[in-house]
Scaffold this motif. Structure first.
Motif, PDB file in Angstrom:
ATOM      1  N   ALA A  93      22.589   5.940 -19.868  1.00  0.00           N
ATOM      2  CA  ALA A  93      23.253   6.256 -18.593  1.00  0.00           C
ATOM      3  C   ALA A  93      22.287   6.085 -17.427  1.00  0.00           C
ATOM      4  CB  ALA A  93      23.809   7.685 -18.626  1.00  0.00           C
ATOM      5  N   LEU A  94      21.035   6.472 -17.616  1.00  0.00           N
ATOM      6  CA  LEU A  94      20.020   6.278 -16.579  1.00  0.00           C
ATOM      7  C   LEU A  94      19.845   4.791 -16.278  1.00  0.00           C
ATOM      8  CD1 LEU A  94      17.912   7.577 -14.734  1.00  0.00           C
ATOM      9  CD2 LEU A  94      16.300   7.465 -16.636  1.00  0.00           C
ATOM     10  N   SER A  95      19.823   3.994 -17.321  1.00  0.00           N
ATOM     11  CA  SER A  95      19.735   2.543 -17.140  1.00  0.00           C
ATOM     12  C   SER A  95      20.987   2.013 -16.435  1.00  0.00           C
ATOM     13  CB  SER A  95      19.560   1.862 -18.497  1.00  0.00           C
ATOM     14  OG  SER A  95      19.546   0.468 -18.359  1.00  0.00           O
ATOM     15  N   ASN A  96      22.158   2.532 -16.806  1.00  0.00           N
ATOM     16  CA  ASN A  96      23.410   2.088 -16.181  1.00  0.00           C
ATOM     17  C   ASN A  96      23.421   2.364 -14.684  1.00  0.00           C
ATOM     18  OD1 ASN A  96      24.283   1.317 -18.728  1.00  0.00           O
ATOM     19  ND2 ASN A  96      25.592   3.109 -19.006  1.00  0.00           N
ATOM     20  N   ILE A  97      23.038   3.582 -14.285  1.00  0.00           N
ATOM     21  CA  ILE A  97      23.047   3.873 -12.846  1.00  0.00           C
ATOM     22  C   ILE A  97      21.937   3.111 -12.138  1.00  0.00           C
ATOM     23  CG2 ILE A  97      24.210   6.092 -13.101  1.00  0.00           C
ATOM     24  CD1 ILE A  97      21.467   7.431 -12.439  1.00  0.00           C
ATOM     25  N   GLY A  98      20.890   2.759 -12.884  1.00  0.00           N
ATOM     26  CA  GLY A  98      19.818   1.948 -12.300  1.00  0.00           C
ATOM     27  C   GLY A  98      20.302   0.604 -11.800  1.00  0.00           C
ATOM     28  N   THR A  99      21.408   0.097 -12.355  1.00  0.00           N
ATOM     29  CA  THR A  99      21.957  -1.181 -11.883  1.00  0.00           C
ATOM     30  C   THR A  99      22.492  -1.073 -10.461  1.00  0.00           C
ATOM     31  OG1 THR A  99      24.189  -0.784 -12.756  1.00  0.00           O
ATOM     32  CG2 THR A  99      22.607  -1.848 -14.250  1.00  0.00           C
ATOM     33  N   LEU A 100      22.707   0.147  -9.985  1.00  0.00           N
ATOM     34  CA  LEU A 100      23.210   0.350  -8.618  1.00  0.00           C
ATOM     35  C   LEU A 100      22.090   0.380  -7.591  1.00  0.00           C
ATOM     36  CD1 LEU A 100      25.691   3.263  -9.442  1.00  0.00           C
ATOM     37  CD2 LEU A 100      26.193   0.809  -9.322  1.00  0.00           C
ATOM     38  N   LEU A 101      20.868   0.421  -8.054  1.00  0.00           N
ATOM     39  CA  LEU A 101      19.698   0.596  -7.201  1.00  0.00           C
ATOM     40  C   LEU A 101      19.067  -0.754  -6.886  1.00  0.00           C
ATOM     41  CD1 LEU A 101      17.903   2.882  -6.014  1.00  0.00           C
ATOM     42  CD2 LEU A 101      16.577   2.778  -8.123  1.00  0.00           C
ATOM     43  N   GLN A 102      18.731  -0.973  -5.637  1.00  0.00           N
ATOM     44  CA  GLN A 102      18.046  -2.219  -5.288  1.00  0.00           C
ATOM     45  C   GLN A 102      16.620  -2.192  -5.824  1.00  0.00           C
ATOM     46  OE1 GLN A 102      16.132  -2.192  -1.030  1.00  0.00           O
ATOM     47  NE2 GLN A 102      18.315  -1.801  -0.859  1.00  0.00           N
ATOM     48  N   PRO A 103      16.043  -3.356  -6.101  1.00  0.00           N
ATOM     49  CA  PRO A 103      14.645  -3.385  -6.543  1.00  0.00           C
ATOM     50  C   PRO A 103      13.758  -2.681  -5.512  1.00  0.00           C
ATOM     51  CG  PRO A 103      15.668  -5.527  -6.831  1.00  0.00           C
ATOM     52  CD  PRO A 103      16.640  -4.686  -6.054  1.00  0.00           C
ATOM     53  N   GLY A 104      12.886  -1.814  -6.002  1.00  0.00           N
ATOM     54  CA  GLY A 104      12.020  -1.057  -5.108  1.00  0.00           C
ATOM     55  C   GLY A 104      12.696   0.152  -4.488  1.00  0.00           C
ATOM     56  N   GLY A 105      13.955   0.402  -4.864  1.00  0.00           N
ATOM     57  CA  GLY A 105      14.684   1.555  -4.340  1.00  0.00           C
ATOM     58  C   GLY A 105      14.187   2.850  -4.963  1.00  0.00           C
TER      59      GLY A 105
END
Length: 196
Positions: A140-152
């Motif tokens: 789930a942490l990886s899944n929500i990470g897809t919503l984050l821009q690189p360096g976010g």
């Protein structure tokens, strides 16, 4: 609320996404000062509906956020009477309230947030409520990470050693008990472990 004020005060950008908002606003009250747009998300339509009622400011919200807004104003060095301005600014900053499922590889519908991703994700007491085990939590942490821009930035809050949260004074909500942060969590919180 102090953790949000202190943490979000050091970060700024265009878009803040709150992952698993529930029917609550305390976690984004300081965010409207440093982000131009705030998107709230939750799995349950009832929670999203409660958030919409507050944002629309038609007096139909069942929750009174006045004391929280006053407290955040005080934390930010403003008088408690500034809460009405804070409420108006927060309402203006909230651009959408979306469904989310953190257990899906694409937790939010395609196109719901800019393709570049969010400058900052906040998730508070969400993942441990949604995940039955540590492996699912990490996914789930990886899944929500897809919503984050690189360096976010990722601001992840939860409790260690808890087996439940109170949904109401009489009702306990069982949650995943974490005795320590999952191994990848430390690097993910620094922006190194969340892959996009």
């Amino acid at each position: 609320m102090e953790i949000y004020e202190k943490s979000l005060g050091d970060i700024n950008g265009e878009l803040l996404v709150d992952t698993g908002s529930g029917p609550t606003l305390y976690q984004v009250m300081s965010g409207c000062e440093v982000f131009n747009k705030v998107i709230l998300t939750d799995f349950l339509e009832a929670n999203r509906q409660e958030l919409r009622r507050w944002v629309q400011d038609e007096g139909s919200s069942s929750l009174d956020w006045t004391p929280y807004l006053q407290h955040v104003c005080k934390l930010e060095g403003r008088g408690p009477s500034a809460w009405t301005e804070k409420a108006a600014k927060l309402r203006k900053a909230i651009t959408d309230i979306l469904p989310i499922d953190v257990l899906l590889p694409q937790p939010i519908a395609p196109g719901a947030i800019p393709s570049a991703g969010a400058d900052c994700l906040v998730t508070s007491y969400c993942l441990e409520a949604a995940c039955p085990d540590v492996a699912t939590y990490k996914k789930a942490l990886s899944n929500i990470g897809t919503l984050l821009q690189p360096g976010g930035h990722l601001l992840l809050l939860g409790d260690l050693w808890e087996s439940f949260y109170y949904a109401s004074p009489e009702e306990k909500l069982p949650v995943l008990t974490l005795n320590e942060p999952p191994g990848s969590l430390h690097s993910a919180s620094r922006g190194e472990g969340v892959e996009r």
